[in-house]
Scaffold this active site. Structure first.
Site, mmCIF file in Angstrom:
data_model
loop_
_atom_site.group_PDB
_atom_site.id
_atom_site.type_symbol
_atom_site.label_atom_id
_atom_site.label_comp_id
_atom_site.label_asym_id
_atom_site.label_seq_id
_atom_site.Cartn_x
_atom_site.Cartn_y
_atom_site.Cartn_z
ATOM 1 N N PRO A 2 5.413 6.047 0.290
ATOM 2 C CA PRO A 2 6.611 4.887 0.149
ATOM 3 C C PRO A 2 6.662 4.410 -1.010
ATOM 4 O O PRO A 2 6.128 2.705 -1.368
ATOM 5 C CB PRO A 2 6.212 4.503 1.866
ATOM 6 C CG PRO A 2 5.805 4.508 2.395
ATOM 7 C CD PRO A 2 4.255 5.016 1.072
ATOM 8 N N GLU A 3 8.282 4.184 -1.244
ATOM 9 C CA GLU A 3 8.439 2.977 -3.343
ATOM 10 C C GLU A 3 9.782 2.932 -1.995
ATOM 11 O O GLU A 3 10.436 3.658 -1.115
ATOM 12 C CB GLU A 3 8.644 4.451 -3.963
ATOM 13 C CG GLU A 3 7.057 4.590 -4.560
ATOM 14 C CD GLU A 3 7.162 5.298 -5.771
ATOM 15 O OE1 GLU A 3 8.082 4.780 -6.428
ATOM 16 O OE2 GLU A 3 6.212 5.955 -5.767
ATOM 17 N N HIS A 89 -3.459 8.849 14.895
ATOM 18 C CA HIS A 89 -3.396 7.182 13.471
ATOM 19 C C HIS A 89 -1.848 6.731 13.942
ATOM 20 O O HIS A 89 -0.880 6.508 13.132
ATOM 21 C CB HIS A 89 -2.765 8.464 12.328
ATOM 22 C CG HIS A 89 -4.427 9.008 11.831
ATOM 23 N ND1 HIS A 89 -4.927 8.362 11.771
ATOM 24 C CD2 HIS A 89 -4.401 10.335 11.670
ATOM 25 C CE1 HIS A 89 -6.410 9.090 11.291
ATOM 26 N NE2 HIS A 89 -5.899 11.548 11.767
#
Length: 271
Positions: A2-3, A89
Site C-alpha cells: 500500500p502506497e 492473518h
DNA sequence: AAAAGCCCCTGGATGC
DNA sequence: TGCATCCAGGGGCTTT
C-alpha cells in the site's frame, strides 16, 4: 503493497460507512509492528468521528484520541456488518455498531496505534517528520524544489524517504520518474528547476490517476469492500523489466537502489 | 548530521 | 514433489 493511492482508496471505501459508529469491542491477533498502546477496553464506548489520511497512515478520530493504522507491506482493511471468524492473518478487529473493521496483514509490518491526540508524543513520533501531501494544495512547488536542492541522494530515494513528499512508494516513484523523463539515479540536488517542476506535476498526476483506478493490486490488495485495484495494468515501467518500453520500444531496465528494485527506460529517462 | 544498511515477517515464484 | 533461495508494495533504527 500500500502506497498513498491504496491507502486513500481504502479510506474512501469505508470512511462514510463507519462515521459515527460506537466501538463495542476490539480484538487483537498476533503482534504487529508496534503495540496498540492502550488496552482494547479503553476504546470501547468511544465513537469514530471520521477517517483521515496522512501519508500512508489512516487516522481514525475518536472521542478521546485517535487510532493510527498503517498497512505496512501486506496489510489491507475490510469493513462489513458481518465478517467471518478471524483467520490466521487477521490481527486487529474493531467491532462497532455499524460494522467490523478488520486488518488483514500476513507479514505484520503494519500497525494499529492509539494516541491521545495528534500532538501527543506517540503521534508525533510517527507523523512528525512526514513531508508534504502530494494531493493537497499544500504541495508547494518551491518547497519541493528546495527539498530536492537540500539532498544529494538519488532522486528515487528522496521520493521514497517521505521527508519531502509523502506517500510515494516503489511503484509510484518509478512511474512518476518515468512520466517526468528523469533517471532514478540522478542526485536530487542536480535536478534543474524546470525538471523538478516536471517531477512535482508527475507525482501528483500519477498518484491521482492511481486513486481513480482503485490503486494497484500486485498480489492481494483490496479496498475495505474487497475490490481490487487496476492501476498496475497501466504501469509504464514498474515490474516490466526486460519488456519493451510502451513509448520507445527499448527494453525496460531493472536496477537496485537501497535494496529495492527500480525500473526505468534508459531512453525516455535521460536526465 | 546526512546517508547507507539492517531488520522486522510471511508466502509466492523460481530453480535445482 | 521437495527443498533452498530469492524477492516483495514500508520505514524506524543503527551504523557509518
Amino acid at each position: 503493497m500500500p502506497e498513498l493511492p491504496e491507502v486513500e482508496v481504502t479510506r474512501l471505501s469505508f470512511a462514510d460507512r463507519i462515521q459515527g459508529a460506537r466501538i463495542d469491542a476490539a480484538r487483537l491477533g498476533k503482534p504487529l509492528r508496534w503495540p496498540l498502546g492502550c488496552l482494547p477496553s479503553e476504546l470501547v464506548g468511544q465513537h469514530v468521528l471520521g477517517v483521515r489520511r496522512r501519508g500512508k497512515y489512516l487516522l481514525l478520530d475518536l472521542d478521546r484520541g485517535l487510532l493510527m493504522v498503517h498497512l505496512g507491506m501486506s496489510g489491507s482493511l475490510a469493513f462489513a456488518a458481518v465478517l467471518p471468524a478471524p483467520g490466521a492473518h487477521d490481527h486487529f478487529d474493531l467491532v462497532t455498531s455499524l460494522g467490523t473493521l478488520r486488518l488483514h496483514d500476513p507479514r505484520r509490518f503494519g500497525a494499529v496505534v492509539f494516541a491521545l491526540g495528534e500532538q501527543s508524543e506517540t503521534a508525533r513520533k510517527l507523523l512528525g517528520r512526514l513531508g508534504m501531501e502530494p494531493l493537497s494544495p499544500d504541495f508547494d512547488l518551491s518547497a519541493f524544489q528546495r527539498g530536492l536542492k537540500a539532498r544529494r541522494t538519488a532522486i528515487k530515494q528522496v521520493l521514497l524517504a517521505g521527508e519531502v513528499v509523502v506517500g510515494v512508494g516503489n511503484i509510484y516513484a518509478c512511474e512518476a520518474l518515468f512520466m517526468a523523463g528523469i533517471r532514478p539515479t540522478v542526485r536530487a540536488n542536480k535536478l534543474s528547476r524546470p525538471r523538478a517542476a516536471k517531477l512535482h506535476a508527475a507525482v501528483r498526476e500519477v498518484l491521482a490517476r492511481a486513486v481513480e483506478r482503485g490503486g494497484s493490486t500486485l498480489r492481494d490488495f483490496s479496498n475495505a469492500d474487497g475490490d481490487a485495484g487496476h492501476f498496475q495494468l497501466e504501469a509504464m515501467v514498474y515490474g516490466r523489466a526486460a519488456q519493451p518500453c510502451r513509448v520507445c520500444g527499448g527494453l525496460v531496465k531493472s536496477i537496485r537502489q537501497g535494496q529495492r528494485s527500480t525500473f526505468f527506460c534508459h531512453t525516455c529517462q535521460r536526465f
